[in-house]
Design a protein around this motif. Structure first.
Motif, mmCIF file in Angstrom:
data_model
loop_
_atom_site.group_PDB
_atom_site.id
_atom_site.type_symbol
_atom_site.label_atom_id
_atom_site.label_comp_id
_atom_site.label_asym_id
_atom_site.label_seq_id
_atom_site.Cartn_x
_atom_site.Cartn_y
_atom_site.Cartn_z
ATOM 1 N N THR A 42 5.903 -0.056 74.614
ATOM 2 C CA THR A 42 4.472 0.134 74.776
ATOM 3 C C THR A 42 4.080 1.448 74.113
ATOM 4 O O THR A 42 4.935 2.279 73.783
ATOM 5 C CB THR A 42 4.085 0.183 76.262
ATOM 6 O OG1 THR A 42 4.718 1.332 76.861
ATOM 7 C CG2 THR A 42 4.529 -1.082 76.989
ATOM 8 N N LYS A 44 2.626 3.947 75.494
ATOM 9 C CA LYS A 44 2.986 5.043 76.390
ATOM 10 C C LYS A 44 4.469 5.372 76.282
ATOM 11 O O LYS A 44 4.863 6.547 76.221
ATOM 12 C CB LYS A 44 2.633 4.673 77.833
ATOM 13 C CG LYS A 44 2.956 5.777 78.831
ATOM 14 C CD LYS A 44 2.537 5.384 80.238
ATOM 15 C CE LYS A 44 2.844 6.498 81.238
ATOM 16 N NZ LYS A 44 2.429 6.132 82.620
ATOM 17 N N ALA A 47 5.141 7.205 73.039
ATOM 18 C CA ALA A 47 4.739 8.612 73.108
ATOM 19 C C ALA A 47 5.776 9.425 73.866
ATOM 20 O O ALA A 47 6.138 10.536 73.458
ATOM 21 C CB ALA A 47 3.372 8.734 73.780
ATOM 22 N N THR A 48 6.272 8.866 74.973
ATOM 23 C CA THR A 48 7.318 9.562 75.743
ATOM 24 C C THR A 48 8.568 9.760 74.891
ATOM 25 O O THR A 48 9.177 10.839 74.900
ATOM 26 C CB THR A 48 7.669 8.757 77.009
ATOM 27 O OG1 THR A 48 6.504 8.628 77.824
ATOM 28 C CG2 THR A 48 8.768 9.451 77.802
ATOM 29 N N ASP A 63 -0.044 12.798 71.064
ATOM 30 C CA ASP A 63 -0.727 12.008 72.084
ATOM 31 C C ASP A 63 -0.866 10.568 71.593
ATOM 32 O O ASP A 63 -0.589 10.245 70.435
ATOM 33 C CB ASP A 63 -2.085 12.616 72.445
ATOM 34 C CG ASP A 63 -3.038 12.708 71.258
ATOM 35 O OD1 ASP A 63 -3.093 11.760 70.442
ATOM 36 O OD2 ASP A 63 -3.729 13.719 71.138
ATOM 37 N N GLU A 64 -1.308 9.702 72.480
ATOM 38 C CA GLU A 64 -1.356 8.278 72.164
ATOM 39 C C GLU A 64 -2.377 7.972 71.077
ATOM 40 O O GLU A 64 -2.200 7.021 70.300
ATOM 41 C CB GLU A 64 -1.642 7.474 73.432
ATOM 42 C CG GLU A 64 -0.516 7.558 74.461
ATOM 43 C CD GLU A 64 -0.780 6.752 75.717
ATOM 44 O OE1 GLU A 64 -1.687 5.909 75.702
ATOM 45 O OE2 GLU A 64 -0.075 6.973 76.722
ATOM 46 N N GLU A 68 -1.540 5.928 67.616
ATOM 47 C CA GLU A 68 -2.219 4.694 67.229
ATOM 48 C C GLU A 68 -2.525 4.694 65.737
ATOM 49 O O GLU A 68 -2.366 3.675 65.060
ATOM 50 C CB GLU A 68 -3.500 4.522 68.040
ATOM 51 C CG GLU A 68 -3.262 4.035 69.469
ATOM 52 C CD GLU A 68 -4.567 3.817 70.221
ATOM 53 O OE1 GLU A 68 -5.551 4.546 69.917
ATOM 54 O OE2 GLU A 68 -4.603 2.936 71.098
ATOM 55 N N THR A 90 -0.600 -6.531 77.247
ATOM 56 C CA THR A 90 0.107 -5.311 76.857
ATOM 57 C C THR A 90 0.658 -5.452 75.443
ATOM 58 O O THR A 90 1.452 -6.349 75.171
ATOM 59 C CB THR A 90 1.277 -5.017 77.818
ATOM 60 O OG1 THR A 90 0.774 -4.960 79.150
ATOM 61 C CG2 THR A 90 1.936 -3.693 77.467
ATOM 62 N N ARG A 251 9.925 4.350 84.814
ATOM 63 C CA ARG A 251 8.838 3.504 84.294
ATOM 64 C C ARG A 251 8.819 2.160 85.000
ATOM 65 O O ARG A 251 7.762 1.629 85.330
ATOM 66 C CB ARG A 251 9.002 3.297 82.780
ATOM 67 C CG ARG A 251 8.698 4.528 81.949
ATOM 68 C CD ARG A 251 8.469 4.160 80.503
ATOM 69 N NE ARG A 251 9.627 3.516 79.911
ATOM 70 C CZ ARG A 251 10.574 4.167 79.302
ATOM 71 N NH1 ARG A 251 10.543 5.479 79.194
ATOM 72 N NH2 ARG A 251 11.599 3.512 78.763
#
Length: 255
Positions: A42, A44, A47-48, A63-64, A68, A90, A251
């Protein structure tokens, strides 16, 4: 979980990549090989992975919204694709590098590690890439690297059979290649002329001969140092795998 792959980009040859593009592709490679149960990723989770503090150089804080834009560009170049769940709620992302390139599984792991960390010595690279795909020996690593160098995806500071050689990916942008310290010196079967040194090296007649004892002592010390680096890298990668498992469990539990 049923997935539908939405491939909306034509496959193109993998060329120069920006720093953020390299980080995204490196993370997608890493997670596809180390935690396939949570892959595709995903936004998120991506990004992690980009911003985690272990196995990354340099450390980032994307950041997301930034990601993108990067993902859209990579999709247009056919290097990644968006994957939808059956319900379509999702969106997840996966790389398509096995389609874009002729890389083997080991070569994919090597490139993933180089995209995440940059230039490094052979012992370090073998230890780190082996957590993604088995590379049993330095000789196996050299064989895979030679093929990547012939395809111009990897560069090195010299012949891979010499001691102390460092390797790096060759996907830097033109602006990055012009910066001091960027390594662009050697590809397999093709040596690129390096910039002139400030002072010319001494001739053979001017250099003092070294005794065999000194040479043997230096060789032994180099081997011991390389072994130590490999052991430290193994310990770090063990901690890295544990951290990734903990992150995945958190998660999954929604922590």
């Amino acid at each position: 979980m049923q997935l539908v792959d939405e491939n909306d980009g034509d496959i193109q040859f993998l060329g120069a990549l920006s720093k953020k593009e390299r980080r995204v592709l490196g993370v997608l490679i890493e997670k596809s090989l180390t935690t396939p149960e949570y892959y595709p990723l995903t936004l998120k989770a991506l990004a992690t992975g980009c911003n985690q503090k272990s196995n990354r150089d340099p450390i980032s804080n994307y950041d997301e919204f930034e990601l993108e834009d990067i993902l859209d560009g990579l999709r247009q170049r056919g290097m990644i694709s968006a994957v939808q769940t059956a319900g379509g709620r999702t969106e997840r992302y996966r790389h398509r590098l096995r389609d874009v390139t002729p890389w083997t599984a080991a070569q994919l792991a090597i490139m993933g590690e180089l995209l995440l960390r940059g230039r490094q010595q052979l012992g370090e690279l073998r230890s780190r890439a082996s957590r993604m795909s088995a590379i049993e020996s330095l000789e196996d690593l050299r064989r895979e690297l030679n093929q990547l160098m012939q395809m111009k995806y990897v560069q090195s500071s010299g012949d891979l059979n010499r001691r102390g050689i460092e390797v790096d990916h060759a996907l830097y942008t033109e602006a990055e290649q012009s910066r001091p310290g960027t390594m662009l010196t050697y590809f397999a079967d093709e040596e690129i002329e390096e910039p002139a040194k400030a002072s010319a090296p001494a001739t053979a007649a001017e250099r003092k001969p070294q005794s065999q004892a000194v040479i043997a002592e230096t060789t032994t010390s180099s081997e011991e140092l390389l072994d130590l680096h490999s052991e430290i890298s193994d310990l770090r990668e063990t901690v890295q795998r544990l951290e990734e498992r903990i992150e995945s469990l958190e998660r999954q539990l929604g922590i």
